[in-house]
Scaffold this motif. Structure first.
Motif, PDB file in Angstrom:
ATOM      1  N   LEU A 155      69.542  50.278  18.678  1.00 43.58           N
ATOM      2  CA  LEU A 155      68.398  50.826  19.406  1.00 43.58           C
ATOM      3  C   LEU A 155      68.202  52.304  19.084  1.00 43.58           C
ATOM      4  O   LEU A 155      67.064  52.766  18.919  1.00 43.58           O
ATOM      5  CB  LEU A 155      68.598  50.641  20.916  1.00 43.58           C
ATOM      6  CG  LEU A 155      68.417  49.226  21.450  1.00 43.58           C
ATOM      7  CD1 LEU A 155      68.755  49.164  22.936  1.00 43.58           C
ATOM      8  CD2 LEU A 155      66.986  48.743  21.217  1.00 43.58           C
ATOM      9  N   ARG A 156      69.295  53.030  18.988  1.00 40.40           N
ATOM     10  CA  ARG A 156      69.206  54.459  18.667  1.00 40.40           C
ATOM     11  C   ARG A 156      68.644  54.662  17.261  1.00 40.40           C
ATOM     12  O   ARG A 156      67.743  55.485  17.051  1.00 40.40           O
ATOM     13  CB  ARG A 156      70.592  55.106  18.808  1.00 40.40           C
ATOM     14  CG  ARG A 156      70.596  56.616  18.603  1.00 40.40           C
ATOM     15  CD  ARG A 156      71.913  57.247  19.047  1.00 40.40           C
ATOM     16  NE  ARG A 156      73.065  56.660  18.364  1.00 40.40           N
ATOM     17  CZ  ARG A 156      73.941  55.830  18.931  1.00 40.40           C
ATOM     18  NH1 ARG A 156      73.803  55.483  20.187  1.00 40.40           N
ATOM     19  NH2 ARG A 156      74.957  55.349  18.230  1.00 40.40           N
ATOM     20  N   TYR A 157      69.158  53.892  16.279  1.00 37.89           N
ATOM     21  CA  TYR A 157      68.696  54.033  14.901  1.00 37.89           C
ATOM     22  C   TYR A 157      67.222  53.638  14.775  1.00 37.89           C
ATOM     23  O   TYR A 157      66.427  54.357  14.143  1.00 37.89           O
ATOM     24  CB  TYR A 157      69.536  53.169  13.966  1.00 37.89           C
ATOM     25  CG  TYR A 157      68.965  53.107  12.560  1.00 37.89           C
ATOM     26  CD1 TYR A 157      69.155  54.156  11.663  1.00 37.89           C
ATOM     27  CD2 TYR A 157      68.197  52.027  12.158  1.00 37.89           C
ATOM     28  CE1 TYR A 157      68.611  54.121  10.391  1.00 37.89           C
ATOM     29  CE2 TYR A 157      67.641  51.981  10.887  1.00 37.89           C
ATOM     30  CZ  TYR A 157      67.852  53.022  10.008  1.00 37.89           C
ATOM     31  OH  TYR A 157      67.286  52.985   8.763  1.00 37.89           O
ATOM     32  N   LEU A 158      66.844  52.527  15.363  1.00 36.57           N
ATOM     33  CA  LEU A 158      65.469  52.035  15.240  1.00 36.57           C
ATOM     34  C   LEU A 158      64.475  52.996  15.879  1.00 36.57           C
ATOM     35  O   LEU A 158      63.394  53.234  15.337  1.00 36.57           O
ATOM     36  CB  LEU A 158      65.360  50.646  15.884  1.00 36.57           C
ATOM     37  CG  LEU A 158      66.062  49.517  15.120  1.00 36.57           C
ATOM     38  CD1 LEU A 158      66.191  48.276  15.997  1.00 36.57           C
ATOM     39  CD2 LEU A 158      65.310  49.178  13.834  1.00 36.57           C
ATOM     40  N   ARG A 159      64.827  53.541  17.042  1.00 36.52           N
ATOM     41  CA  ARG A 159      63.925  54.490  17.703  1.00 36.52           C
ATOM     42  C   ARG A 159      63.719  55.729  16.836  1.00 36.52           C
ATOM     43  O   ARG A 159      62.580  56.185  16.630  1.00 36.52           O
ATOM     44  CB  ARG A 159      64.497  54.883  19.075  1.00 36.52           C
ATOM     45  CG  ARG A 159      63.677  55.976  19.774  1.00 36.52           C
ATOM     46  CD  ARG A 159      64.292  56.357  21.094  1.00 36.52           C
ATOM     47  NE  ARG A 159      65.660  56.840  20.980  1.00 36.52           N
ATOM     48  CZ  ARG A 159      65.987  58.072  20.580  1.00 36.52           C
ATOM     49  NH1 ARG A 159      65.045  58.938  20.222  1.00 36.52           N
ATOM     50  NH2 ARG A 159      67.255  58.448  20.529  1.00 36.52           N
TER      51      ARG A 159
ATOM     52  N   LEU B  96      60.405  58.391  17.313  1.00 36.88           N
ATOM     53  CA  LEU B  96      60.104  58.406  18.744  1.00 36.88           C
ATOM     54  C   LEU B  96      61.195  59.116  19.531  1.00 36.88           C
ATOM     55  O   LEU B  96      62.388  58.995  19.216  1.00 36.88           O
ATOM     56  CB  LEU B  96      59.977  56.973  19.271  1.00 36.88           C
ATOM     57  CG  LEU B  96      58.859  56.106  18.692  1.00 36.88           C
ATOM     58  CD1 LEU B  96      59.000  54.670  19.193  1.00 36.88           C
ATOM     59  CD2 LEU B  96      57.497  56.669  19.074  1.00 36.88           C
ATOM     60  N   THR B  97      60.805  59.843  20.546  1.00 40.46           N
ATOM     61  CA  THR B  97      61.776  60.381  21.492  1.00 40.46           C
ATOM     62  C   THR B  97      62.144  59.281  22.476  1.00 40.46           C
ATOM     63  O   THR B  97      61.467  58.243  22.556  1.00 40.46           O
ATOM     64  CB  THR B  97      61.193  61.565  22.268  1.00 40.46           C
ATOM     65  OG1 THR B  97      60.098  61.097  23.079  1.00 40.46           O
ATOM     66  CG2 THR B  97      60.681  62.653  21.318  1.00 40.46           C
TER      67      THR B  97
ATOM     68  N   TYR C  28      60.191  45.988  17.372  1.00 46.38           N
ATOM     69  CA  TYR C  28      60.764  46.336  16.077  1.00 46.38           C
ATOM     70  C   TYR C  28      60.644  45.210  15.046  1.00 46.38           C
ATOM     71  O   TYR C  28      61.185  45.319  13.944  1.00 46.38           O
ATOM     72  CB  TYR C  28      62.234  46.722  16.254  1.00 46.38           C
ATOM     73  CG  TYR C  28      62.427  48.036  16.987  1.00 46.38           C
ATOM     74  CD1 TYR C  28      61.878  49.213  16.489  1.00 46.38           C
ATOM     75  CD2 TYR C  28      63.145  48.090  18.177  1.00 46.38           C
ATOM     76  CE1 TYR C  28      62.049  50.421  17.153  1.00 46.38           C
ATOM     77  CE2 TYR C  28      63.320  49.291  18.851  1.00 46.38           C
ATOM     78  CZ  TYR C  28      62.768  50.455  18.333  1.00 46.38           C
ATOM     79  OH  TYR C  28      62.938  51.648  18.993  1.00 46.38           O
ATOM     80  N   GLU C  29      59.956  44.127  15.426  1.00 44.22           N
ATOM     81  CA  GLU C  29      59.725  42.994  14.526  1.00 44.22           C
ATOM     82  C   GLU C  29      61.045  42.401  14.035  1.00 44.22           C
ATOM     83  O   GLU C  29      61.251  42.165  12.841  1.00 44.22           O
ATOM     84  CB  GLU C  29      58.830  43.408  13.350  1.00 44.22           C
ATOM     85  CG  GLU C  29      57.477  43.924  13.794  1.00 44.22           C
ATOM     86  CD  GLU C  29      56.542  44.220  12.635  1.00 44.22           C
ATOM     87  OE1 GLU C  29      56.970  44.043  11.472  1.00 44.22           O
ATOM     88  OE2 GLU C  29      55.401  44.620  12.874  1.00 44.22           O
TER      89      GLU C  29
ATOM     90  N   LEU D 148      67.058  54.759  31.357  1.00 45.28           N
ATOM     91  CA  LEU D 148      67.523  53.453  30.899  1.00 45.28           C
ATOM     92  C   LEU D 148      67.703  53.442  29.381  1.00 45.28           C
ATOM     93  O   LEU D 148      68.666  52.866  28.865  1.00 45.28           O
ATOM     94  CB  LEU D 148      66.546  52.361  31.317  1.00 45.28           C
ATOM     95  CG  LEU D 148      66.652  51.857  32.758  1.00 45.28           C
ATOM     96  CD1 LEU D 148      65.576  50.818  33.029  1.00 45.28           C
ATOM     97  CD2 LEU D 148      68.033  51.274  33.026  1.00 45.28           C
ATOM     98  N   VAL D 149      66.760  54.076  28.681  1.00 45.78           N
ATOM     99  CA  VAL D 149      66.876  54.142  27.224  1.00 45.78           C
ATOM    100  C   VAL D 149      68.175  54.842  26.839  1.00 45.78           C
ATOM    101  O   VAL D 149      68.927  54.381  25.969  1.00 45.78           O
ATOM    102  CB  VAL D 149      65.669  54.880  26.602  1.00 45.78           C
ATOM    103  CG1 VAL D 149      65.842  55.005  25.097  1.00 45.78           C
ATOM    104  CG2 VAL D 149      64.373  54.144  26.925  1.00 45.78           C
ATOM    105  N   GLY D 150      68.476  55.953  27.506  1.00 49.06           N
ATOM    106  CA  GLY D 150      69.712  56.674  27.238  1.00 49.06           C
ATOM    107  C   GLY D 150      70.943  55.831  27.535  1.00 49.06           C
ATOM    108  O   GLY D 150      71.908  55.826  26.762  1.00 49.06           O
ATOM    109  N   ALA D 151      70.885  55.091  28.630  1.00 53.21           N
ATOM    110  CA  ALA D 151      72.024  54.247  29.010  1.00 53.21           C
ATOM    111  C   ALA D 151      72.255  53.134  27.995  1.00 53.21           C
ATOM    112  O   ALA D 151      73.404  52.824  27.647  1.00 53.21           O
ATOM    113  CB  ALA D 151      71.791  53.654  30.400  1.00 53.21           C
ATOM    114  N   TYR D 152      71.164  52.558  27.494  1.00 50.67           N
ATOM    115  CA  TYR D 152      71.302  51.489  26.504  1.00 50.67           C
ATOM    116  C   TYR D 152      71.844  52.034  25.179  1.00 50.67           C
ATOM    117  O   TYR D 152      72.708  51.425  24.550  1.00 50.67           O
ATOM    118  CB  TYR D 152      69.954  50.807  26.250  1.00 50.67           C
ATOM    119  CG  TYR D 152      69.357  50.134  27.467  1.00 50.67           C
ATOM    120  CD1 TYR D 152      70.173  49.599  28.460  1.00 50.67           C
ATOM    121  CD2 TYR D 152      67.977  50.032  27.627  1.00 50.67           C
ATOM    122  CE1 TYR D 152      69.633  48.984  29.578  1.00 50.67           C
ATOM    123  CE2 TYR D 152      67.431  49.417  28.733  1.00 50.67           C
ATOM    124  CZ  TYR D 152      68.252  48.899  29.711  1.00 50.67           C
ATOM    125  OH  TYR D 152      67.708  48.293  30.805  1.00 50.67           O
TER     126      TYR D 152
END
Length: 258
Positions: free
Chosen positions: A8-12, A17-18, A55-56, A32-36
């Motif tokens: 998730l971190r790499y894809l974002r 995107l922030t 992310y397809e 939640l994004v940070g927690a994930y």
């Protein structure tokens, strides 16, 4: 959850995107994004589907693959596994049933995986349907009589085309014919596709290839403003014909025993 946090971190970041921007797109809190991404919490299944669609990717890839600049999703592509689609949820975080009216069916071919397009479709809920991902499609034409043109067919999303069963009805999203509601003439075979059959016998069956299919939805219910006609009362002529047919069947059975 395996590689989900780093993926998730790499894809974002790969999309520039922030955390706040991604949170806004997914309609969740930034915390939640940070927690994930820091592996302090695990996304619910409905969120995983939403992330994967954005992310397809498939959910399996998002969870289990180590996604980085060297990873090649095309190496794992398979026509028998349908990509996870975009969804929307209500204020209680329950999935909506999005309605694709006839006038929006052409746009759906391009926007079926676009969260923004899906979010703009009309939405409703039906408590009688169990947990799952559902979408409603307004059908046109008379190929599936007695269902009339304008009937809304509600389908449940198929994760795998291998789940198609012969003789059952589905909404097929196809590149060539758009949104079609048909009966499956066979189970899905990647090298042969699927034979589509109309309930109206004046229409000839035809086969579509795997490459032509975008999505498949198993028909679960329908909504129509046209009520079924009452069954006509039996006439003396119809009763006589019925008795004659029964007598013929009995005679054939007796001859078979002899």
């Amino acid at each position: 959850m395996r590689n989900i946090s780093s993926n998730l971190r790499y894809l974002r970041r790969s999309k520039g995107l922030t955390q706040q921007q991604f949170a806004d797109l997914m309609e969740i809190k930034r915390s939640l994004v940070g927690a994930y991404e820091e592996d302090r919490a695990e996304p619910r299944y409905d969120l995983l589907k939403k992330f994967a669609s954005f992310y397809e990717l498939s959910i399996d890839d998002l969870i289990n693959e180590k996604i980085n600049e060297k990873w090649k999703p095309a190496d794992r592509a398979s026509a028998s596994n349908i990509r996870v689609l975009s969804i929307s949820v209500d204020s209680n975080d329950k999935e909506n049933i999005e309605l694709v009216p006839i006038k929006a069916s052409a746009g759906y071919l391009n926007g079926y995986a676009d969260p923004e397009f899906i979010s703009e479709l009309p939405k409703f809920n039906l408590p009688m349907l169990k947990q799952g991902t559902y979408r409603a499609f307004e059908i046109k034409g008379d190929s599936m009589l007695p269902l009339q043109s304008g009937t809304i067919v509600i389908g449940e999303y198929l994760e795998s085309w291998a789940d198609v069963k012969q003789g059952e009805t589905y909404v097929f999203i196809t590149k060539s014919d758009g949104v079609v509601y048909k009966r499956a003439g066979n189970r899905f075979k990647e090298n042969k596709g699927i034979k589509l059959i109309s309930d109206n016998v004046i229409y000839e069956p035809y086969t579509i290839s795997a490459e032509d299919i975008l999505e498949i939805w198993k028909a679960k219910a329908y909504i129509s403003t046209v009520f079924p006609e009452p069954t006509p009362e039996p006439t003396m002529e119809s009763l006589t014909s019925m008795m004659a047919q029964m007598q013929k069947s009995i005679t054939q059975l007796q001859q078979g025993k002899n």
